[in-house]
Design a protein around this motif. Structure first.
Motif, PDB file in Angstrom:
ATOM      1  N   VAL A 139       0.865  -1.179   0.000  1.00 45.89           N
ATOM      2  CA  VAL A 139       0.000   0.000   0.000  1.00 45.89           C
ATOM      3  C   VAL A 139       0.903   1.231   0.000  1.00 45.89           C
ATOM      4  CG1 VAL A 139      -1.839   1.239   1.199  1.00 45.89           C
ATOM      5  CG2 VAL A 139      -1.773  -1.271   1.250  1.00 45.89           C
ATOM      6  N   ARG A 140       0.992   1.865  -1.156  1.00 47.99           N
ATOM      7  CA  ARG A 140       1.925   2.981  -1.322  1.00 47.99           C
ATOM      8  C   ARG A 140       1.201   4.322  -1.226  1.00 47.99           C
ATOM      9  NH1 ARG A 140       3.259  -0.668  -5.272  1.00 47.99           N
ATOM     10  NH2 ARG A 140       2.349   0.631  -6.893  1.00 47.99           N
ATOM     11  N   GLU A 141       2.019   5.340  -0.983  1.00 50.31           N
ATOM     12  CA  GLU A 141       1.522   6.702  -0.787  1.00 50.31           C
ATOM     13  C   GLU A 141       0.515   7.121  -1.862  1.00 50.31           C
ATOM     14  OE1 GLU A 141       4.802   9.315  -1.275  1.00 50.31           O
ATOM     15  OE2 GLU A 141       3.566  11.097  -1.190  1.00 50.31           O
ATOM     16  N   GLU A 142       0.844   6.829  -3.137  1.00 48.61           N
ATOM     17  CA  GLU A 142      -0.001   7.354  -4.221  1.00 48.61           C
ATOM     18  C   GLU A 142      -1.339   6.618  -4.333  1.00 48.61           C
ATOM     19  OE1 GLU A 142       2.957   5.899  -4.620  1.00 48.61           O
ATOM     20  OE2 GLU A 142       2.890   4.401  -6.220  1.00 48.61           O
ATOM     21  N   MET A 143      -1.524   5.544  -3.538  1.00 54.57           N
ATOM     22  CA  MET A 143      -2.794   4.816  -3.577  1.00 54.57           C
ATOM     23  C   MET A 143      -3.802   5.376  -2.574  1.00 54.57           C
ATOM     24  SD  MET A 143      -1.299   0.990  -3.600  1.00 54.57           S
ATOM     25  CE  MET A 143      -0.361   0.319  -4.969  1.00 54.57           C
ATOM     26  N   LEU A 144      -3.374   6.367  -1.771  1.00 53.63           N
ATOM     27  CA  LEU A 144      -4.225   6.893  -0.709  1.00 53.63           C
ATOM     28  C   LEU A 144      -4.586   8.353  -0.960  1.00 53.63           C
ATOM     29  CD1 LEU A 144      -2.481   5.568   2.546  1.00 53.63           C
ATOM     30  CD2 LEU A 144      -4.226   4.479   1.150  1.00 53.63           C
ATOM     31  N   GLU A 145      -5.866   8.662  -0.763  1.00 52.54           N
ATOM     32  CA  GLU A 145      -6.296  10.060  -0.710  1.00 52.54           C
ATOM     33  C   GLU A 145      -6.293  10.470   0.757  1.00 52.54           C
ATOM     34  OE1 GLU A 145      -6.800  11.971  -3.347  1.00 52.54           O
ATOM     35  OE2 GLU A 145      -6.300  10.191  -4.553  1.00 52.54           O
ATOM     36  N   MET A 146      -5.674  11.624   1.050  1.00 55.71           N
ATOM     37  CA  MET A 146      -5.532  12.033   2.440  1.00 55.71           C
ATOM     38  C   MET A 146      -6.855  12.590   2.977  1.00 55.71           C
ATOM     39  SD  MET A 146      -2.454  14.284   3.979  1.00 55.71           S
ATOM     40  CE  MET A 146      -3.150  15.897   3.848  1.00 55.71           C
ATOM     41  N   PRO A 147      -7.251  12.215   4.204  1.00 58.79           N
ATOM     42  CA  PRO A 147      -8.459  12.805   4.791  1.00 58.79           C
ATOM     43  C   PRO A 147      -8.234  14.281   5.113  1.00 58.79           C
ATOM     44  CG  PRO A 147      -7.548  11.053   6.209  1.00 58.79           C
ATOM     45  CD  PRO A 147      -6.560  11.310   5.114  1.00 58.79           C
ATOM     46  N   VAL A 148      -9.330  15.028   5.245  1.00 60.30           N
ATOM     47  CA  VAL A 148      -9.182  16.423   5.698  1.00 60.30           C
ATOM     48  C   VAL A 148      -8.824  16.412   7.185  1.00 60.30           C
ATOM     49  CG1 VAL A 148     -10.774  17.364   3.986  1.00 60.30           C
ATOM     50  CG2 VAL A 148     -11.640  16.668   6.236  1.00 60.30           C
ATOM     51  N   ALA A 149      -8.179  17.489   7.660  1.00 59.29           N
ATOM     52  CA  ALA A 149      -7.808  17.575   9.078  1.00 59.29           C
ATOM     53  C   ALA A 149      -9.073  17.661   9.927  1.00 59.29           C
ATOM     54  CB  ALA A 149      -6.931  18.800   9.301  1.00 59.29           C
ATOM     55  N   PRO A 150      -9.044  17.134  11.157  1.00 59.88           N
ATOM     56  CA  PRO A 150     -10.223  17.231  12.022  1.00 59.88           C
ATOM     57  C   PRO A 150     -10.629  18.700  12.199  1.00 59.88           C
ATOM     58  CG  PRO A 150      -8.514  15.866  13.052  1.00 59.88           C
ATOM     59  CD  PRO A 150      -7.908  16.476  11.826  1.00 59.88           C
ATOM     60  N   SER A 151     -11.932  18.961  12.151  1.00 62.60           N
ATOM     61  CA  SER A 151     -12.429  20.327  12.359  1.00 62.60           C
ATOM     62  C   SER A 151     -12.081  20.781  13.772  1.00 62.60           C
ATOM     63  CB  SER A 151     -13.941  20.350  12.167  1.00 62.60           C
ATOM     64  OG  SER A 151     -14.448  21.568  12.686  1.00 62.60           O
ATOM     65  N   LEU A 152     -11.759  22.077  13.925  1.00 67.95           N
ATOM     66  CA  LEU A 152     -11.436  22.618  15.244  1.00 67.95           C
ATOM     67  C   LEU A 152     -12.671  23.189  15.937  1.00 67.95           C
ATOM     68  CD1 LEU A 152      -8.065  24.431  14.415  1.00 67.95           C
ATOM     69  CD2 LEU A 152      -8.386  22.196  15.501  1.00 67.95           C
ATOM     70  N   ASP A 153     -13.833  23.103  15.255  1.00 66.50           N
ATOM     71  CA  ASP A 153     -15.013  23.806  15.766  1.00 66.50           C
ATOM     72  C   ASP A 153     -15.865  22.976  16.716  1.00 66.50           C
ATOM     73  OD1 ASP A 153     -14.371  26.114  14.375  1.00 66.50           O
ATOM     74  OD2 ASP A 153     -15.270  25.323  12.535  1.00 66.50           O
ATOM     75  N   ASP A 154     -15.776  21.661  16.627  1.00 65.20           N
ATOM     76  CA  ASP A 154     -16.703  20.858  17.450  1.00 65.20           C
ATOM     77  C   ASP A 154     -15.968  19.712  18.138  1.00 65.20           C
ATOM     78  OD1 ASP A 154     -16.084  19.500  15.185  1.00 65.20           O
ATOM     79  OD2 ASP A 154     -18.130  19.399  14.394  1.00 65.20           O
ATOM     80  N   LEU A 155     -14.773  19.998  18.641  1.00 60.70           N
ATOM     81  CA  LEU A 155     -13.982  18.956  19.305  1.00 60.70           C
ATOM     82  C   LEU A 155     -14.498  18.730  20.725  1.00 60.70           C
ATOM     83  CD1 LEU A 155     -10.471  20.120  18.115  1.00 60.70           C
ATOM     84  CD2 LEU A 155     -11.516  17.913  17.580  1.00 60.70           C
TER      85      LEU A 155
END
Ligand code: CA
Length: 492
Positions: free
Chosen positions: A63-79
Motif C-alpha cells: 500500500v503505497r503513498e499514491e494509492m491513498l487520498e488524504m483525509p481532511v484535518a479534524p475540524s477545530l469547531d466541534d472537538l
C-alpha cells in the motif's frame, strides 16, 4: 513478519520482508494490505483513518503513498473538551538525580557558562572569544562542563514591534536564563541593534546591571572586545566552578520530546516507548513537554478529550488554529510537513505520521498548553507549541527543558550544546549502523526482543543517569545544532 497496531486496522507494517507470502516485495517499514480494499474504502492504521484507497487494492499488496487520498484535518469547531480525562496514575516515588539547584528553584543538568547575544552581528566575535575561553580558561575550572554562546539569526532587520516578534524575543530571553547557565548569563550586545538588552531582558532587570552586559561598539577595536569578554568570563567561571551537584527529586526534570526523520516504525517502537517513559516521569512529578504542531494537528481529536479542563483543551485548539492560519498565509497546510525520508521510511502522509508522533505523549491527562517560546511552569504533561522543524522545535523547547529526548527512524546526528539529547532509534538496523550516535534502540520492540514497558523503563533510568552527568553520544562528539528561534513576524 508484520505489525498490526489495532484490531480494526486493514494495513500492517512489514518488519521482515522475508518469510511470508505477499503479492509483491514490500520493503521493511512499508504497509501491506491485510484484506481486499475497494476503491474509496478507508485505510485504517492505529485504529484511525490514514486515507482512502483511490483504487482497488488486493490483499497482500504494497500500500503505497499514491494509492491513498488524504483525509481532511479534524475540524477545530466541534472537538470534545475534557470529556475523557484520564485518572491520575499512581505516584512513582523514590527516583532522583544529581542536579545543580539554582536560587530560583530551577535545576540544571549541566554546569555551563552561557553567553547570551542580542543580535547575529556579534556572533562570530563571541564565537572567537569562546574558542579562547575554552582553550585558555576552562581547563582551570574543572567543575564547569562547557561554554555555550547563544548565537542566533534574530535581533535586527526585523519588525520588532509586530505581534510575531514576541515569539523569538521571549524564546531567547528564556534560553538566556536557562537553568544550566544558573540563570546568570553574560550578555554581548552590538549597540545599535533593534533587540536592545533592555528589551530582551524586560522582566529580568538584574541582568542589565553593570558588568553583565558588554557592548561591542563601546570597545576600542577587536582586541579589546575579546579581552572584555574573557575578563568577564573568568569571574563567572570562578562562581560557576563552586556549583555542586546535589540529589534532586525526578520531579525537577523538565523533559522535552520530539522526533526527527520519522518512519512507519516510529509510531510502534520508539514513540510508544518514549510515551511510557513520559508516563513514568509524570508519575514521578516531572514536567514532560511534547510539541510539533503539524504532527499533532491530525490527532487533535484524540488529545482535546484528554485535556484536564475545557480551558486547556481550548488552549490547544487556539494553538492549532493559529498555526492553520500561519500555514494558510504561506499558501500551505499541514501536509507540507512530510519529507522524502519519511516517505522512504513508509509513512504515506502527515495523518499517519501524526498518529504515530502523538504516541510520545503517553497516556496521562494534558495538564497545560504553552504558546511558542513561553516558559513552561506546570508539572505533568504539557503541550508546548512549536513548529515540527527539529532545530526550531529544539530551540523553543530550550526555553524550558533541562533534558531532551529525540526519536528517529531515518537517523539524524542532531544535538544541542545547552542540554543533553538522548537519541532513540525506531529500528535496530539504525542503532547498529549508528552505534556511536544512538543512545537507545527501541527497534527491539518490533522484533519481540523487548517490550514497550521494558524500553520505557530503560529510557526512564537513562534519563535520570544523563540528568546526573552521564554523557550522551551527541555530547561525546560535541554536537550542537545552531539555534533557530521561530520568527513568525516580518523581516525588514
Ligand atoms: Ca521534529
Amino acid at each position: 513478519m508484520y505489525i498490526r497496531v489495532n484490531l480494526r486496522d486493514n494495513v500492517a507494517i512489514i518488519v521482515d520482508p522475508e518469510g511470508f507470502e505477499a503479492r509483491e516485495h514490500i520493503p521493511q517499514s512499508h504497509k501491506i494490505a491485510l484484506s481486499d480494499l475497494a476503491a474509496g474504502e478507508p485505510v485504517l492504521r492505529y485504529g484511525s483513518v490514514i486515507g482512502y484507497a483511490n483504487r482497488a487494492i488486493p490483499a497482500g499488496s504494497w500500500v503505497r503513498e499514491e494509492m491513498l487520498e488524504m483525509p481532511v484535518a479534524p475540524s477545530l469547531d466541534d472537538l470534545p473538551l475534557a470529556t475523557a480525562v484520564p485518572a491520575p496514575l499512581p505516584p512513582l516515588d523514590g527516583h532522583s538525580f544529581e542536579g545543580y539547584r539554582n536560587a530560583d528553584g530551577s535545576v540544571g543538568t549541566r554546569n555551563v557558562f552561557g553567553i547570551a547575544t542580542t543580535v547575529q552581528c556579534v556572533a562570530p566575535t563571541v564565537e572567537f572569544a569562546v574558542r579562547r575561553i575554552k582553550a585558555e580558561l576552562l581547563p582551570h575550572f574543572p567543575n564547569v562542563d562547557d561554554v555555550v554562546a547563544v548565537t542566533h539569526s534574530y535581533g535586527c532587520g526585523v519588525a520588532i514591534d509586530a505581534p510575531g516578534a514576541a515569539v523569538p524575543i521571549r524564546t531567547l530571553r528564556h534560553i538566556a536564563m536557562h537553568a544550566n547557565f544558573a540563570g546568570e548569563p553574560l550578555v554581548v550586545s552590538l549597540g545599535c541593534e533593534k533587540l536592545q538588552p533592555a528589551r530582551l531582558f524586560a522582566s529580568e532587570l538584574p541582568i542589565l546591571e553593570s558588568g553583565n552586559v558588554i557592548r561591542l561598539q563601546d570597545e576600542r577595536g577587536f582586541g579589546e572586545m575579546v579581552a572584555a569578554i574573557l575578563q568577564a568570563a573568568e569571574k563567572r567561571l570562578e562562581r560557576l566552578n563552586r556549583r555542586q551537584r546535589r540529589t534532586c527529586p525526578a520531579a525537577d526534570l523538565v523533559v522535552g520530546l520530539q522526533c526527527g526523520g520519522s518512519d512507519a516504525f516510529s509510531g510502534v517502537t520508539c514513540n510508544p516507548a518514549v510515551g511510557y517513559a513520559a508516563d513514568l516521569l509524570v508519575r514521578a512529578g516531572a514536567t514532560v513537554m511534547f510539541s510539533e504542531i503539524t504532527e499533532v494537528r491530525d490527532a487533535v481529536h484524540l488529545l482535546t478529550p484528554r485535556a484536564e479542563t475545557p480551558e486547556v483543551a481550548r488552549d490547544l485548539i487556539r494553538e492549532m488554529r493559529w498555526y492553520d492560519e500561519y500555514l494558510a498565509r504561506g499558501m500551505a497546510d499541514r501536509s507540507a510537513n512530510t519529507t522524502p525520508g519519511n516517505k522512504r521510511g513508509g509513512l504515506a502522509n502527515i495523518v499517519e505520521k501524526a498518529l504515530g508522533s502523538v504516541a510520545k505523549a503517553g497516556s496521562t491527562a494534558l495538564r497545560a498548553v504553552a504558546g511558542h517560546g513561553e516558559k513552561v511552569t506546570s508539572k505533568g504533561l504539557v503541550f508546548a507549541a512549536t513548529p515540527a522543524s527539529d532545530f526550531i522545535c529544539g530551540t523553543q523547547q530550550l526555553a524550558s527543558m533541562n533534558l531532551h529526548v529525540f526519536t528517529t527512524g531515518e537517523g539524524s546526528p542532531y544535538g544541542l550544546a545547552l542540554v543533553p539529547v538522548v537519541k532513540v532509534s525506531s529500528r535496530t538496523a539504525l542503532a547498529e549502523k549508528w552505534h556511536d550516535l544512538i543512545d537507545i534502540d527501541a527497534g527491539r520492540i518490533a522484533t519481540g526482543q523487548a517490550t514497550i514497558e521494558e524500553v520505557g523503563w530503560e529510557l526512564f533510568h537513562l534519563i535520570l543517569d544523563v540528568a546526573s552527568g552521564r554523557k550522551t553520544w551527541a555530547e561525546h562528539w560535541g554536537l550542537g545544532n545552531a539555534l533557530s528561534p521561530f520568527n513568525p513576524g516580518p523581516v525588514t
